[in-house]
Scaffold this motif. Sequence first.
Motif, PDB file in Angstrom:
ATOM      1  N   HIS A  50     -78.476 -75.086  92.156  1.00 13.76           N
ATOM      2  CA  HIS A  50     -77.826 -76.250  93.288  1.00 13.76           C
ATOM      3  C   HIS A  50     -77.376 -77.533  92.548  1.00 13.76           C
ATOM      4  CE1 HIS A  50     -79.380 -73.416  96.245  1.00 13.76           C
ATOM      5  NE2 HIS A  50     -78.340 -74.160  96.970  1.00 13.76           N
ATOM      6  N   ALA A  51     -78.218 -77.810  91.442  1.00 10.84           N
ATOM      7  CA  ALA A  51     -77.984 -79.065  90.957  1.00 10.84           C
ATOM      8  C   ALA A  51     -76.595 -79.100  89.935  1.00 10.84           C
ATOM      9  CB  ALA A  51     -79.270 -79.803  90.084  1.00 10.84           C
ATOM     10  N   ALA A  52     -76.811 -78.132  89.253  1.00  9.32           N
ATOM     11  CA  ALA A  52     -75.482 -78.022  88.376  1.00  9.32           C
ATOM     12  C   ALA A  52     -74.372 -77.676  89.409  1.00  9.32           C
ATOM     13  CB  ALA A  52     -75.770 -76.546  87.516  1.00  9.32           C
ATOM     14  N   LEU A  53     -74.408 -76.982  90.305  1.00  9.66           N
ATOM     15  CA  LEU A  53     -73.363 -76.814  91.231  1.00  9.66           C
ATOM     16  C   LEU A  53     -72.694 -78.198  91.886  1.00  9.66           C
ATOM     17  CD1 LEU A  53     -71.434 -74.839  93.025  1.00  9.66           C
ATOM     18  CD2 LEU A  53     -73.124 -74.771  94.971  1.00  9.66           C
ATOM     19  N   LEU A  54     -73.565 -79.008  92.094  1.00  9.13           N
ATOM     20  CA  LEU A  54     -73.311 -80.359  92.522  1.00  9.13           C
ATOM     21  C   LEU A  54     -72.431 -81.004  91.489  1.00  9.13           C
ATOM     22  CD1 LEU A  54     -73.354 -82.490  94.691  1.00  9.13           C
ATOM     23  CD2 LEU A  54     -75.436 -83.285  93.330  1.00  9.13           C
TER      24      LEU A  54
ATOM     25  N   ALA B 156     -70.994 -79.639  88.654  1.00  6.90           N
ATOM     26  CA  ALA B 156     -69.702 -79.098  88.630  1.00  6.90           C
ATOM     27  C   ALA B 156     -68.482 -79.492  89.664  1.00  6.90           C
ATOM     28  CB  ALA B 156     -69.780 -77.355  88.532  1.00  6.90           C
ATOM     29  N   MET B 157     -69.039 -79.284  90.712  1.00 12.12           N
ATOM     30  CA  MET B 157     -68.163 -79.831  91.862  1.00 12.12           C
ATOM     31  C   MET B 157     -67.674 -81.162  91.706  1.00 12.12           C
ATOM     32  SD  MET B 157     -69.055 -77.699  95.197  1.00 12.12           S
ATOM     33  CE  MET B 157     -69.666 -78.954  96.105  1.00 12.12           C
ATOM     34  N   LEU B 158     -68.562 -82.195  91.441  1.00 10.35           N
ATOM     35  CA  LEU B 158     -68.115 -83.465  91.403  1.00 10.35           C
ATOM     36  C   LEU B 158     -67.083 -83.705  90.082  1.00 10.35           C
ATOM     37  CD1 LEU B 158     -71.587 -85.353  91.726  1.00 10.35           C
ATOM     38  CD2 LEU B 158     -69.800 -85.233  93.401  1.00 10.35           C
ATOM     39  N   ARG B 159     -67.359 -82.756  89.199  1.00 13.57           N
ATOM     40  CA  ARG B 159     -66.543 -83.031  87.951  1.00 13.57           C
ATOM     41  C   ARG B 159     -65.162 -82.516  88.435  1.00 13.57           C
ATOM     42  NH1 ARG B 159     -63.820 -80.316  83.971  1.00 13.57           N
ATOM     43  NH2 ARG B 159     -64.079 -78.378  84.895  1.00 13.57           N
ATOM     44  N   HIS B 160     -64.951 -81.595  89.293  1.00 10.26           N
ATOM     45  CA  HIS B 160     -63.847 -81.125  89.792  1.00 10.26           C
ATOM     46  C   HIS B 160     -62.887 -81.876  90.616  1.00 10.26           C
ATOM     47  CE1 HIS B 160     -65.019 -76.971  88.666  1.00 10.26           C
ATOM     48  NE2 HIS B 160     -63.687 -76.406  88.759  1.00 10.26           N
ATOM     49  N   LEU B 161     -63.747 -83.232  91.070  1.00 10.87           N
ATOM     50  CA  LEU B 161     -62.954 -83.977  91.699  1.00 10.87           C
ATOM     51  C   LEU B 161     -61.786 -84.568  90.898  1.00 10.87           C
ATOM     52  CD1 LEU B 161     -65.736 -86.112  93.594  1.00 10.87           C
ATOM     53  CD2 LEU B 161     -63.889 -84.646  94.422  1.00 10.87           C
ATOM     54  N   ARG B 162     -61.664 -84.563  89.648  1.00 14.54           N
ATOM     55  CA  ARG B 162     -60.959 -85.145  88.678  1.00 14.54           C
ATOM     56  C   ARG B 162     -59.481 -84.347  88.937  1.00 14.54           C
ATOM     57  NH1 ARG B 162     -62.356 -86.081  84.115  1.00 14.54           N
ATOM     58  NH2 ARG B 162     -60.376 -85.784  82.821  1.00 14.54           N
ATOM     59  N   TYR B 163     -59.678 -83.077  89.568  1.00 13.97           N
ATOM     60  CA  TYR B 163     -58.247 -82.301  90.046  1.00 13.97           C
ATOM     61  C   TYR B 163     -57.900 -82.751  91.191  1.00 13.97           C
ATOM     62  CZ  TYR B 163     -60.357 -79.675  86.189  1.00 13.97           C
ATOM     63  OH  TYR B 163     -60.690 -79.378  84.855  1.00 13.97           O
ATOM     64  N   PHE B 164     -58.570 -83.605  91.913  1.00 16.87           N
ATOM     65  CA  PHE B 164     -58.072 -84.061  93.285  1.00 16.87           C
ATOM     66  C   PHE B 164     -57.636 -85.400  93.536  1.00 16.87           C
ATOM     67  CE2 PHE B 164     -60.521 -80.175  93.792  1.00 16.87           C
ATOM     68  CZ  PHE B 164     -59.828 -79.338  94.879  1.00 16.87           C
TER      69      PHE B 164
ATOM     70  N   GLY C 246     -70.728 -82.272  83.545  1.00 17.90           N
ATOM     71  CA  GLY C 246     -69.994 -81.329  84.728  1.00 17.90           C
ATOM     72  C   GLY C 246     -69.899 -80.214  83.806  1.00 17.90           C
ATOM     73  N   THR C 247     -69.125 -80.170  82.652  1.00 16.45           N
ATOM     74  CA  THR C 247     -68.941 -79.155  81.882  1.00 16.45           C
ATOM     75  C   THR C 247     -69.835 -78.308  81.309  1.00 16.45           C
ATOM     76  OG1 THR C 247     -68.777 -80.484  79.725  1.00 16.45           O
ATOM     77  CG2 THR C 247     -66.611 -79.986  80.932  1.00 16.45           C
ATOM     78  N   TYR C 248     -71.135 -78.847  80.919  1.00 15.66           N
ATOM     79  CA  TYR C 248     -72.295 -77.991  80.735  1.00 15.66           C
ATOM     80  C   TYR C 248     -72.872 -77.256  81.912  1.00 15.66           C
ATOM     81  CZ  TYR C 248     -71.507 -79.766  75.997  1.00 15.66           C
ATOM     82  OH  TYR C 248     -70.969 -79.810  74.876  1.00 15.66           O
ATOM     83  N   ALA C 249     -72.741 -77.782  83.180  1.00 16.02           N
ATOM     84  CA  ALA C 249     -73.320 -77.420  84.309  1.00 16.02           C
ATOM     85  C   ALA C 249     -73.187 -76.036  84.621  1.00 16.02           C
ATOM     86  CB  ALA C 249     -72.987 -78.405  85.544  1.00 16.02           C
ATOM     87  N   GLY C 250     -71.821 -75.513  84.074  1.00 13.63           N
ATOM     88  CA  GLY C 250     -71.415 -74.073  84.303  1.00 13.63           C
ATOM     89  C   GLY C 250     -72.610 -73.165  83.882  1.00 13.63           C
TER      90      GLY C 250
ATOM     91  N   ILE D 277     -67.163 -67.008  90.239  1.00 13.11           N
ATOM     92  CA  ILE D 277     -66.644 -68.230  90.092  1.00 13.11           C
ATOM     93  C   ILE D 277     -66.857 -68.978  88.963  1.00 13.11           C
ATOM     94  CG2 ILE D 277     -66.414 -70.345  91.487  1.00 13.11           C
ATOM     95  CD1 ILE D 277     -66.584 -68.829  93.925  1.00 13.11           C
ATOM     96  N   THR D 278     -68.446 -69.141  88.728  1.00 10.71           N
ATOM     97  CA  THR D 278     -68.883 -69.596  87.593  1.00 10.71           C
ATOM     98  C   THR D 278     -68.267 -69.136  86.190  1.00 10.71           C
ATOM     99  OG1 THR D 278     -70.979 -69.881  88.844  1.00 10.71           O
ATOM    100  CG2 THR D 278     -70.869 -70.426  86.536  1.00 10.71           C
ATOM    101  N   ALA D 279     -68.321 -67.759  86.190  1.00  9.85           N
ATOM    102  CA  ALA D 279     -67.836 -67.341  84.989  1.00  9.85           C
ATOM    103  C   ALA D 279     -66.553 -67.553  84.462  1.00  9.85           C
ATOM    104  CB  ALA D 279     -68.037 -65.669  84.950  1.00  9.85           C
ATOM    105  N   SER D 280     -65.576 -67.282  85.649  1.00  5.54           N
ATOM    106  CA  SER D 280     -64.203 -67.555  85.401  1.00  5.54           C
ATOM    107  C   SER D 280     -63.881 -69.132  84.937  1.00  5.54           C
ATOM    108  CB  SER D 280     -63.353 -66.998  86.789  1.00  5.54           C
ATOM    109  OG  SER D 280     -63.767 -67.673  87.869  1.00  5.54           O
ATOM    110  N   GLY D 281     -64.650 -69.859  85.771  1.00  6.44           N
ATOM    111  CA  GLY D 281     -64.511 -71.398  85.318  1.00  6.44           C
ATOM    112  C   GLY D 281     -64.911 -71.521  83.835  1.00  6.44           C
ATOM    113  N   LEU D 282     -65.850 -70.946  83.424  1.00  9.41           N
ATOM    114  CA  LEU D 282     -66.302 -71.315  82.228  1.00  9.41           C
ATOM    115  C   LEU D 282     -65.285 -70.604  81.104  1.00  9.41           C
ATOM    116  CD1 LEU D 282     -70.174 -70.649  82.253  1.00  9.41           C
ATOM    117  CD2 LEU D 282     -69.141 -72.754  81.770  1.00  9.41           C
TER     118      LEU D 282
END
Lengths: 245, 515
Positions: free
Chosen positions: A80-84, A86-94, A109-113, A151-156
Amino acid sequence: MAVLTAIFTVGFYAATAWLIYGLLRKIVQYWRTPAPLKIPTMPAPLTRGGVAMRLVREVVLFESLFKSNKWIWLFGWMFHAALLLAMLRHLRYFTEPVWSWVVLVQPFGTYAGFAMLAGLGALWLRRVLVERIRYISGPSDHLMLALLLGITASGLVMRYVARTDIVALKQFIIGLMRFDWQPMPTDPVLAVHLGLVIVLMTVFPFSKLLHAPGLFFSPTRNQVDSAREKRHLASWAAKLEARGE
Amino acid sequence: MGDYKVPELTEFTEIPALQEGAMSHSHPYLAAPEHQEPLGFPGELVEDWHDRAIARFGELLDKSRALRVYLDSCVRCGACTDKCHYFLGTGDPKNMPVARQDLMRKVYRRHFTFAGKWLPWLVGAEDLTEEVLDDWYSYFHQCSQCRRCSVYCPYGIDTAELSMAARDIMDHIGKGQKYCNEIIGKVHTIGNNLGLPGPALADTLEGLEEDIEDETGVKVRLPLDEKGAEILLVTPSADFFAEPHVDGLMGYAKVFHQAGVSWTISSYASEAANFAMFIGSYEQMREIALRIRKAALDLGVKRLVFGECGHAWRVAYSFLNTLAGPWDFLDQKYPIPQHICEFTYDLIQKGALKFDKSANDDMTLTFHDSCNVARATRMGGVPGGQFEIPRAIARAVCNNFVDMAPDSIREGTYCCGGGGGLLTDDLMELRVKGAKPRMDALNQVVQTDGVTHMIAICAICKSQFSKVFPEYGMGMDRVVSLHQLVSNAIILDGQTTDEDDDETKAGAAPTETEE
C-alpha cells in the motif's frame, strides 16, 4: 491508430464516471444506514479527536493488522505504501507544469514499483502456501492480485525495459483532462497497463476494494466510547420508541 | 455428553491443521413453537423460508451500518484466521472468523450485489439453499460473539454483528435456538433467566443474610423490592444461588453494607443478563432493558449498579442508555449505570474499606478478562479501566496474584467458550474444545507460578469454567468470583474475628506485586 485512441478515450471517461458514481453511491449508502448501537472495539477513544487519531493510525500504520500478524502487515503495508508513492509519482502525467513536490517524489516513486511487486508476490504466495488462507481464497481474490501485479509489472517494463513515449502519453492524458483529445501512443505494453487500470477502476465500486471507504464507516473503529454520557439513538429506533409508548 | 476427545493442553496454543467438517455436526436444540411464538417469531420453519429470510436480510442491511460495511469490506487477508478460540480448539475451517462470515457473505453477494448476481462463480456468491441454512444454524451457533476477531481485523469487522444478524434472520423464519429463546421468554414472564419467582428470591436472600451473620456476626441485609433505596442492584440471576456466583453476591452485600448506602434488588427486574443481545433482536433486548427502567422508577432509586456479568455489562454500559434511556431521573453525579467493580474500587481508593488480605492466602490467583467486559465496555474514566480496576481490586484483597500470558488477557482475552448464548448442555463438545486457548494459558501459570484459582467477573464464565475445568482435570471450584475474594477479606464494622486490629490494614493502595 484512431481506433485505439477512441477506445481508451471513451474507456477512461466511462471508467472515471463509473468509479465516481459507484463510490459515491456506496458512500451515501453507508452514510445513510444508521448504526443502532454503540459497538466500538474497546478500549476506544473518549473523544472525536481520539477517534480521528485511531483512524489515522489504522490508515497510515495498519495498527490492527500489526497486532494480528506481522507478515501480512509487512507485505500489505509495503504494497500500500509503495502504491501510494507510485500513484503520487504518476501525478507528473496529469500536471503541467509538474508540481515541485511531485518532482521530489519521483526517485522514490520509480523504485516503489519493485516494492509493490514484492508485496503483492508475497501476499499471493501466502494465499497459495498457507493452508488457512488458501481455504478462504476464491477466484476473485486471485484475480485481484493478478490485476494489480499486471499493472505493476507492465509499468515497470515501460520504465526499465521498453520505454514508452512518455511525452506523447502526457499529451494524451492532458488532452483527456482538457477535452482536447490527442492520439494515444501505440505501445502494446502501455495499452495493457492502461487497459488494466480501466478494469481496476471499473471493479472498484463493487469488489472488496470497498475496504478503502469501508474502514471509515466501520462502527467498531469510528465510534467514540461515550455510551453512558451521550444517548445514541438511530432514526428507526426513535420511531420504534415513539410507536411503543 | 458425546464421544469427543478433550483437547490436550499445550504450552502455547498452536494453530491447528484444518479439519474440514470437524464440527459440522454441532448444533443446538431447535426452539419449539412455545419458545418461538411468545417472542413473535414463527413456531417452526415456514414454507416460504427462503424468501422471508432474504427479505429479513434486506431489512437488516438497511438498519445496520455495521452489517452492510462488514459484508462489503473483507479482503480475505487472513488476519483473523487464527484468532477464534473455537477454531483453535476444533480446527474446523468454518470456525475461522472470515469463513464464518463468508457463510453469510456469499448469500449477501448473491442477492444484494451486482457482482454476485451476474458473476456468482467469480466472487463466491451462493444461493441460500437448505445446506447453507444448515451451515448457518450450525456455525453461527459456534460463535460466542466475543469480538476477539474484531480487534485484529484491519477494518474492525466484527463477526458478532454477523452472527447476531444471522440468528435474527433464522428466528424470523422459525429456526430459532431453544436455549436463548426459552430464557428470553422466562424474563418476559417472570423477570429472570432462571424463572425464579419473587417469593423464592426473597427466601434465598434471607438465607444469605443468615449465612453472613453466622460467619461474621454482623447483620448484613440483602433487601428486595425496597422502595426509596438509593441503589438498585441488577445482577445476573445465577448470583442468587449458583456457585461461585453467590459468594460474589454476598461480597456486593458486604460492600454496600460497609459503604453505608441503602440498596435493593428488584423482583421485577431480577436479571442483569439480556440474552436478546445474543439473538440480535433490538426489540427483545429493549423490552428486557425496559424492565430495569420500570423497576428503577417504581422503587424510586437514585442509582443503578450492575453485578458481575460480561454481556450484561455490555448491554448496561453500551446499550442501556440507548435502549431504555434517558436516565434523567437518576442521580447524575454517578455513572449510569455503574459496575459493582467501579463501586468497590472507588471505596478502596477512598480508604473506606478495610481488608485482611491473608484471608485469601490459601489461593494464588489469576484474572480472566471476560470478553464482553474487555472488548465491549469500560469501567472508570480511562480507556482500559475494565482491565485495571478488577485487577486493582484483586490486588487489594489478596496477596498472591499473577497474570496469564499477555496475548491471552486484556483486549486479546479468549472467550471462556460458553458465551453468546452457547452455555447449554447440547453444545458441550463445542464448549469444552472452545475453552482450550484459555485452558492453555491458565495451565501455564498453574505450572510456572503455582496458580490455584482463576477469578472471573461474568456469570457465564463462572458457570462455563465450573463445567469444563473437570474435563481438563481441574477442580470445578477453581473459578472464583472477584467479589467472593472481597467478601473473604473485607472486615466489617463490629465483625467478630479471632485476630484483631494489628493484622488489619486498609487496602488503599496495592503495595507489593509487579506493576
